[in-house]
Design an enzyme around this catalytic site. Structure first.
Site, short mmCIF file in Angstrom:
data_model
loop_
_atom_site.label_atom_id
_atom_site.label_comp_id
_atom_site.label_asym_id
_atom_site.label_seq_id
_atom_site.Cartn_x
_atom_site.Cartn_y
_atom_site.Cartn_z
N ARG A 23 -9.16 -32.96 -21.74
CA ARG A 23 -9.93 -32.86 -22.98
C ARG A 23 -9.59 -31.62 -23.80
NH1 ARG A 23 -15.60 -32.63 -20.24
NH2 ARG A 23 -14.32 -31.24 -18.96
N ASN A 49 -21.35 -12.16 -35.71
CA ASN A 49 -20.56 -12.35 -36.93
C ASN A 49 -19.34 -13.21 -36.63
OD1 ASN A 49 -22.30 -10.50 -38.16
ND2 ASN A 49 -20.95 -8.78 -37.73
N ARG A 59 -8.54 -6.40 -41.36
CA ARG A 59 -9.94 -5.99 -41.54
C ARG A 59 -10.20 -4.71 -40.75
NH1 ARG A 59 -12.95 -10.63 -43.52
NH2 ARG A 59 -11.77 -12.57 -43.29
N HIS A 62 -13.30 -0.08 -39.18
CA HIS A 62 -14.72 0.07 -39.46
C HIS A 62 -15.43 0.77 -38.30
CE1 HIS A 62 -14.11 -3.83 -41.97
NE2 HIS A 62 -13.78 -2.76 -42.66
N LYS A 72 -19.72 -3.51 -30.35
CA LYS A 72 -19.23 -4.85 -30.67
C LYS A 72 -18.51 -5.45 -29.47
CE LYS A 72 -18.40 -3.71 -35.54
NZ LYS A 72 -17.37 -3.55 -36.60
N HIS A 119 -12.86 0.11 -35.33
CA HIS A 119 -12.34 -1.21 -34.97
C HIS A 119 -11.63 -1.84 -36.16
CE1 HIS A 119 -12.83 -5.70 -34.38
NE2 HIS A 119 -12.10 -5.33 -33.36
N TYR A 132 -17.77 -11.72 -33.28
CA TYR A 132 -18.17 -10.53 -32.54
C TYR A 132 -19.68 -10.42 -32.45
CZ TYR A 132 -16.81 -8.87 -37.28
OH TYR A 132 -16.57 -8.75 -38.63
N GLU A 143 -22.60 1.89 -42.42
CA GLU A 143 -21.26 1.37 -42.11
C GLU A 143 -20.21 2.09 -42.95
OE1 GLU A 143 -20.58 -1.05 -39.88
OE2 GLU A 143 -22.68 -1.26 -39.31
N ASP A 172 -11.41 -1.59 -47.97
CA ASP A 172 -10.57 -1.07 -46.89
C ASP A 172 -9.34 -0.36 -47.44
OD1 ASP A 172 -12.33 -1.99 -44.99
OD2 ASP A 172 -11.18 -3.79 -44.50
#
Length: 203
Positions: A23, A49, A59, A62, A72, A119, A132, A143, A172
């Site tokens: 499967r 998230n 990304r 952070h 996280k 991260h 996460y 943040e 970023d």
């Protein structure tokens, strides 16, 4: 489930057994008992998230203010990412150090980052899905970020994807370098992170 600490103290790689059959496959990427035995305390989950990213999306880096910080537990369920942990804790013996691991939908490994660590991840495939578990809900004022392209850090994105193909958010892309953030007093301190860890270990 196997676990090993990464090159940045406070970060761990968890590798679950994967059971394939006709499967598809099954795995349990998060196991509370193994996590607590490895890290020394349970993971309190306040928010989960999920991001879906095209190839080349970058990304991070952070991190959150400590206290309280945000731990996280990061897992890639489809596609693949290069997941990077950066020590942004001023006063840490490994300040500025980083470690990188590939997470993907085949191995279903996961990375845990304690409060105060930075991260980032780079999507290596189209339609990469990353989830996460977070120890605290998102608090915009707490943040922050540092540039994932800071040459002083030398993060290994271009070993995987050419620089001109990297896709960053405006936030970023405009983030300060690690030294600039340190000089501005924007980073968590090693002392505050150790105090937070001691509080989590308390019965």
């Amino acid at each position: 489930m196997e676990a090993r600490e990464l090159g940045v103290p406070g970060a761990w790689l968890f590798s679950p057994p994967v059971f394939p059959d006709a499967r598809g496959a099954f795995a349990a990427p998060f196991q509370a008992g193994v996590f607590a035995d490895t890290v020394g305390h349970p993971l309190h989950v306040a928010q989960a998230n999920t991001s879906v990213s095209r190839r080349g999306v970058l990304r991070g880096v952070h991190y959150a203010d400590v206290p309280p910080g945000q731990a996280k537990y990061v897992q890639c369920s489809a596609g693949a990412v290069l997941d990077v942990v950066v020590d942004v804790r001023t006063g840490s013996p490994t300040f500025g150090a980083w470690d990188a691991v590939r997470l993907d939908g085949a191995t279903l490994q996961a990375v845990y980052l304690a409060e105060g660590l930075g991260h980032a991840f780079l999507a290596l495939d189209e339609g990469t899905v990353t989830t996460y578990l977070c120890s605290r809900e998102y608090e915009p004022a707490a943040e922050h970020g540092i540039s994932p392209l800071d040459p002083a850090l030398g993060l290994p994105w271009e070993r995987w994807i050419p620089r001109h193909e990297l896709v960053l958010s405006d936030k970023d892309a405009a983030a300060p370098g690690l030294e600039e953030a340190r000089a501005a007093g924007m980073l968590p301190t090693w002392a505050a992170c150790r105090e937070r860890h001691r509080a989590l270990l308390a019965p």
